[in-house]
Design a protein around this motif. Structure first.
Motif, PDB file in Angstrom:
ATOM      1  N   ILE A 130       0.763  -1.080  -0.023  1.00  0.00           N
ATOM      2  CA  ILE A 130       0.118   0.193   0.095  1.00  0.00           C
ATOM      3  C   ILE A 130       0.795   1.251  -0.030  1.00  0.00           C
ATOM      4  CG2 ILE A 130      -1.586   1.426   1.512  1.00  0.00           C
ATOM      5  CD1 ILE A 130      -2.783  -1.482   2.308  1.00  0.00           C
ATOM      6  N   ALA A 131       1.814   1.098   0.620  1.00  0.00           N
ATOM      7  CA  ALA A 131       2.722   2.313   0.881  1.00  0.00           C
ATOM      8  C   ALA A 131       3.452   2.687  -0.336  1.00  0.00           C
ATOM      9  CB  ALA A 131       3.823   2.245   1.814  1.00  0.00           C
ATOM     10  N   LEU A 132       3.900   1.627  -1.054  1.00  0.00           N
ATOM     11  CA  LEU A 132       4.463   1.632  -2.407  1.00  0.00           C
ATOM     12  C   LEU A 132       3.542   2.210  -3.582  1.00  0.00           C
ATOM     13  CD1 LEU A 132       6.757  -1.401  -2.715  1.00  0.00           C
ATOM     14  CD2 LEU A 132       7.662   0.741  -2.837  1.00  0.00           C
ATOM     15  N   ALA A 133       2.323   1.602  -3.535  1.00  0.00           N
ATOM     16  CA  ALA A 133       1.404   2.241  -4.434  1.00  0.00           C
ATOM     17  C   ALA A 133       0.913   3.660  -3.930  1.00  0.00           C
ATOM     18  CB  ALA A 133      -0.028   1.605  -3.981  1.00  0.00           C
ATOM     19  N   ASN A 134       1.211   4.167  -3.142  1.00  0.00           N
ATOM     20  CA  ASN A 134       0.943   5.831  -2.800  1.00  0.00           C
ATOM     21  C   ASN A 134       2.267   6.518  -2.801  1.00  0.00           C
ATOM     22  OD1 ASN A 134      -1.967   5.406  -2.440  1.00  0.00           O
ATOM     23  ND2 ASN A 134      -1.674   4.467  -0.199  1.00  0.00           N
ATOM     24  N   ASP A 135       3.412   5.815  -3.114  1.00  0.00           N
ATOM     25  CA  ASP A 135       4.686   6.516  -3.100  1.00  0.00           C
ATOM     26  C   ASP A 135       5.052   7.237  -4.237  1.00  0.00           C
ATOM     27  OD1 ASP A 135       7.053   7.335  -1.636  1.00  0.00           O
ATOM     28  OD2 ASP A 135       8.129   5.400  -2.507  1.00  0.00           O
ATOM     29  N   THR A 136       4.361   8.319  -4.722  1.00  0.00           N
ATOM     30  CA  THR A 136       4.376   8.899  -5.981  1.00  0.00           C
ATOM     31  C   THR A 136       5.695   9.642  -6.143  1.00  0.00           C
ATOM     32  OG1 THR A 136       2.839  10.447  -5.340  1.00  0.00           O
ATOM     33  CG2 THR A 136       1.828   8.776  -6.575  1.00  0.00           C
ATOM     34  N   ASP A 137       6.150  10.170  -4.831  1.00  0.00           N
ATOM     35  CA  ASP A 137       7.409  11.071  -4.835  1.00  0.00           C
ATOM     36  C   ASP A 137       8.735  10.304  -4.116  1.00  0.00           C
ATOM     37  OD1 ASP A 137       6.739  11.029  -2.196  1.00  0.00           O
ATOM     38  OD2 ASP A 137       6.433  12.934  -2.076  1.00  0.00           O
ATOM     39  N   ASP A 138       8.674   9.081  -4.084  1.00  0.00           N
ATOM     40  CA  ASP A 138       9.655   8.212  -3.509  1.00  0.00           C
ATOM     41  C   ASP A 138       9.897   8.570  -2.108  1.00  0.00           C
ATOM     42  OD1 ASP A 138       9.845   6.920  -5.838  1.00  0.00           O
ATOM     43  OD2 ASP A 138      11.411   8.409  -6.790  1.00  0.00           O
ATOM     44  N   THR A 139       9.160   9.186  -1.178  1.00  0.00           N
ATOM     45  CA  THR A 139       9.548   9.373   0.048  1.00  0.00           C
ATOM     46  C   THR A 139       9.515   8.279   0.948  1.00  0.00           C
ATOM     47  OG1 THR A 139       8.290  11.492  -0.041  1.00  0.00           O
ATOM     48  CG2 THR A 139       8.468  10.800   2.026  1.00  0.00           C
ATOM     49  N   PHE A 140       8.424   7.216   0.662  1.00  0.00           N
ATOM     50  CA  PHE A 140       8.643   5.890   1.346  1.00  0.00           C
ATOM     51  C   PHE A 140       9.998   5.270   1.079  1.00  0.00           C
ATOM     52  CE2 PHE A 140       7.482   1.266   1.368  1.00  0.00           C
ATOM     53  CZ  PHE A 140       7.174   1.322   2.634  1.00  0.00           C
ATOM     54  N   LYS A 141      10.221   5.075  -0.092  1.00  0.00           N
ATOM     55  CA  LYS A 141      11.623   4.272  -0.471  1.00  0.00           C
ATOM     56  C   LYS A 141      12.650   5.101   0.062  1.00  0.00           C
ATOM     57  CE  LYS A 141      10.130   3.852  -5.001  1.00  0.00           C
ATOM     58  NZ  LYS A 141       8.878   4.230  -4.794  1.00  0.00           N
ATOM     59  N   THR A 142      12.481   6.527   0.092  1.00  0.00           N
ATOM     60  CA  THR A 142      13.828   7.219   0.600  1.00  0.00           C
ATOM     61  C   THR A 142      13.871   7.070   2.005  1.00  0.00           C
ATOM     62  OG1 THR A 142      13.515   8.900  -1.099  1.00  0.00           O
ATOM     63  CG2 THR A 142      14.776   9.639   0.820  1.00  0.00           C
ATOM     64  N   GLN A 143      12.873   7.246   2.911  1.00  0.00           N
ATOM     65  CA  GLN A 143      12.747   6.911   4.172  1.00  0.00           C
ATOM     66  C   GLN A 143      13.464   5.691   4.728  1.00  0.00           C
ATOM     67  OE1 GLN A 143       8.864   8.085   5.434  1.00  0.00           O
ATOM     68  NE2 GLN A 143       9.304  10.316   5.406  1.00  0.00           N
ATOM     69  N   ALA A 144      12.998   4.832   3.933  1.00  0.00           N
ATOM     70  CA  ALA A 144      13.549   3.117   4.386  1.00  0.00           C
ATOM     71  C   ALA A 144      15.076   3.204   4.096  1.00  0.00           C
ATOM     72  CB  ALA A 144      12.507   2.344   3.519  1.00  0.00           C
ATOM     73  N   LEU A 145      15.508   3.742   3.080  1.00  0.00           N
ATOM     74  CA  LEU A 145      16.899   3.594   2.721  1.00  0.00           C
ATOM     75  C   LEU A 145      17.757   4.598   3.645  1.00  0.00           C
ATOM     76  CD1 LEU A 145      16.863   3.808  -1.116  1.00  0.00           C
ATOM     77  CD2 LEU A 145      17.390   1.682   0.079  1.00  0.00           C
ATOM     78  N   GLU A 146      17.271   5.657   4.145  1.00  0.00           N
ATOM     79  CA  GLU A 146      17.793   6.479   4.990  1.00  0.00           C
ATOM     80  C   GLU A 146      17.962   5.909   6.477  1.00  0.00           C
ATOM     81  OE1 GLU A 146      15.598  10.168   4.799  1.00  0.00           O
ATOM     82  OE2 GLU A 146      16.983  10.875   3.099  1.00  0.00           O
ATOM     83  N   LYS A 147      17.478   5.026   6.757  1.00  0.00           N
ATOM     84  CA  LYS A 147      17.708   4.035   8.008  1.00  0.00           C
ATOM     85  C   LYS A 147      18.909   3.441   8.233  1.00  0.00           C
ATOM     86  CE  LYS A 147      12.595   3.590   9.131  1.00  0.00           C
ATOM     87  NZ  LYS A 147      11.477   2.862   9.135  1.00  0.00           N
ATOM     88  N   ILE A 148      19.399   3.163   7.133  1.00  0.00           N
ATOM     89  CA  ILE A 148      20.875   2.136   7.111  1.00  0.00           C
ATOM     90  C   ILE A 148      21.846   3.284   7.307  1.00  0.00           C
ATOM     91  CG2 ILE A 148      22.144   0.761   6.131  1.00  0.00           C
ATOM     92  CD1 ILE A 148      19.532  -0.535   7.070  1.00  0.00           C
ATOM     93  N   ARG A 149      22.518   3.641   8.178  1.00  0.00           N
ATOM     94  CA  ARG A 149      23.787   4.430   8.399  1.00  0.00           C
ATOM     95  C   ARG A 149      24.840   3.946   8.076  1.00  0.00           C
ATOM     96  NH1 ARG A 149      20.949   9.217   8.371  1.00  0.00           N
ATOM     97  NH2 ARG A 149      19.396   9.324  10.011  1.00  0.00           N
ATOM     98  N   ASP A 150      25.323   2.731   8.438  1.00  0.00           N
ATOM     99  CA  ASP A 150      26.531   2.037   8.309  1.00  0.00           C
ATOM    100  C   ASP A 150      27.037   1.845   6.851  1.00  0.00           C
ATOM    101  OD1 ASP A 150      29.104   0.499   9.667  1.00  0.00           O
ATOM    102  OD2 ASP A 150      28.017  -0.899   8.453  1.00  0.00           O
ATOM    103  N   PRO A 151      28.043   2.387   6.548  1.00  0.00           N
ATOM    104  CA  PRO A 151      28.485   2.196   5.012  1.00  0.00           C
ATOM    105  C   PRO A 151      28.711   0.729   4.737  1.00  0.00           C
ATOM    106  CG  PRO A 151      29.831   3.838   6.204  1.00  0.00           C
ATOM    107  CD  PRO A 151      29.071   3.262   7.221  1.00  0.00           C
ATOM    108  N   GLU A 152      29.219   0.026   5.546  1.00  0.00           N
ATOM    109  CA  GLU A 152      29.538  -1.674   4.980  1.00  0.00           C
ATOM    110  C   GLU A 152      28.192  -2.018   4.860  1.00  0.00           C
ATOM    111  OE1 GLU A 152      31.920  -5.155   6.860  1.00  0.00           O
ATOM    112  OE2 GLU A 152      32.899  -3.532   7.494  1.00  0.00           O
ATOM    113  N   LEU A 153      27.211  -1.876   5.846  1.00  0.00           N
ATOM    114  CA  LEU A 153      25.965  -2.529   5.696  1.00  0.00           C
ATOM    115  C   LEU A 153      25.324  -1.817   4.716  1.00  0.00           C
ATOM    116  CD1 LEU A 153      23.654  -4.150   6.944  1.00  0.00           C
ATOM    117  CD2 LEU A 153      23.001  -2.533   8.571  1.00  0.00           C
ATOM    118  N   ARG A 154      25.231  -0.872   4.250  1.00  0.00           N
ATOM    119  CA  ARG A 154      24.816  -0.283   3.005  1.00  0.00           C
ATOM    120  C   ARG A 154      25.255  -0.913   1.808  1.00  0.00           C
ATOM    121  NH1 ARG A 154      25.471   6.280   3.719  1.00  0.00           N
ATOM    122  NH2 ARG A 154      23.594   6.549   4.949  1.00  0.00           N
ATOM    123  N   ARG A 155      26.509  -1.448   1.822  1.00  0.00           N
ATOM    124  CA  ARG A 155      26.885  -2.125   0.496  1.00  0.00           C
ATOM    125  C   ARG A 155      26.445  -3.367   0.676  1.00  0.00           C
ATOM    126  NH1 ARG A 155      28.570   0.517  -3.254  1.00  0.00           N
ATOM    127  NH2 ARG A 155      29.833  -1.044  -4.089  1.00  0.00           N
TER     128      ARG A 155
END
Length: 132
Positions: free
Chosen positions: A61-86
């Motif tokens: 549901i969140a993806l269907a309503n995520d017209t400006d990519d805010t949902f996806k951006t907020q999910a990705l921003e939760k990962i702070r560690d560079p190694e974990l990001r990789r």
């Protein structure tokens, strides 16, 4: 670990389809990253799938309503560690290509991750770590 699983579940659901290959790669990636973050702690496939089933509709549901990519951006921003990001980026890529179809939504999500994380695509070595 929930933030990682959430991002990988988003990856599975980006194209509004859930394929068997993607679910296999999703579970494998969650287990692999969990083992790296918490050595000796086994996260059973059944537990991962139960979590996914409980979260799937909310994410869809969140993806269907995520017209400006805010949902996806907020999910990705939760990962702070560079190694974990990789590791997560390698897993996102693995999920996206495991069905031999690279959808526009998947490519866009990878671009968002690369931009937010100021990163390049995963290396062959990083992909090998996820492949086990």
């Amino acid at each position: 670990m929930r933030a990682v699983a959430h991002i990988l579940a988003v990856t599975v659901l980006l194209d509004r389809r859930q394929k068997d290959q993607e679910m296999i790669e999703f579970c494998h990636s969650v287990m692999t990253i969990n083992q790296r973050l918490r050595p000796g702690v086994i996260l059973p496939r059944k537990t991962i799938l139960s979590w996914y089933e409980a979260e799937r509709e909310k994410i869809a549901i969140a993806l269907a309503n995520d017209t400006d990519d805010t949902f996806k951006t907020q999910a990705l921003e939760k990962i702070r560690d560079p190694e974990l990001r990789r590791s997560v980026l390698a897993s996102i890529f693995a999920i996206c290509i495991c069905d031999y179809e690279f959808q526009d939504e998947e490519a866009a999500f990878i671009k968002i991750a690369l931009n937010i994380w100021k990163s390049g695509m995963p290396s062959l070595d990083e992909m090998t770590l996820i492949a086990g």
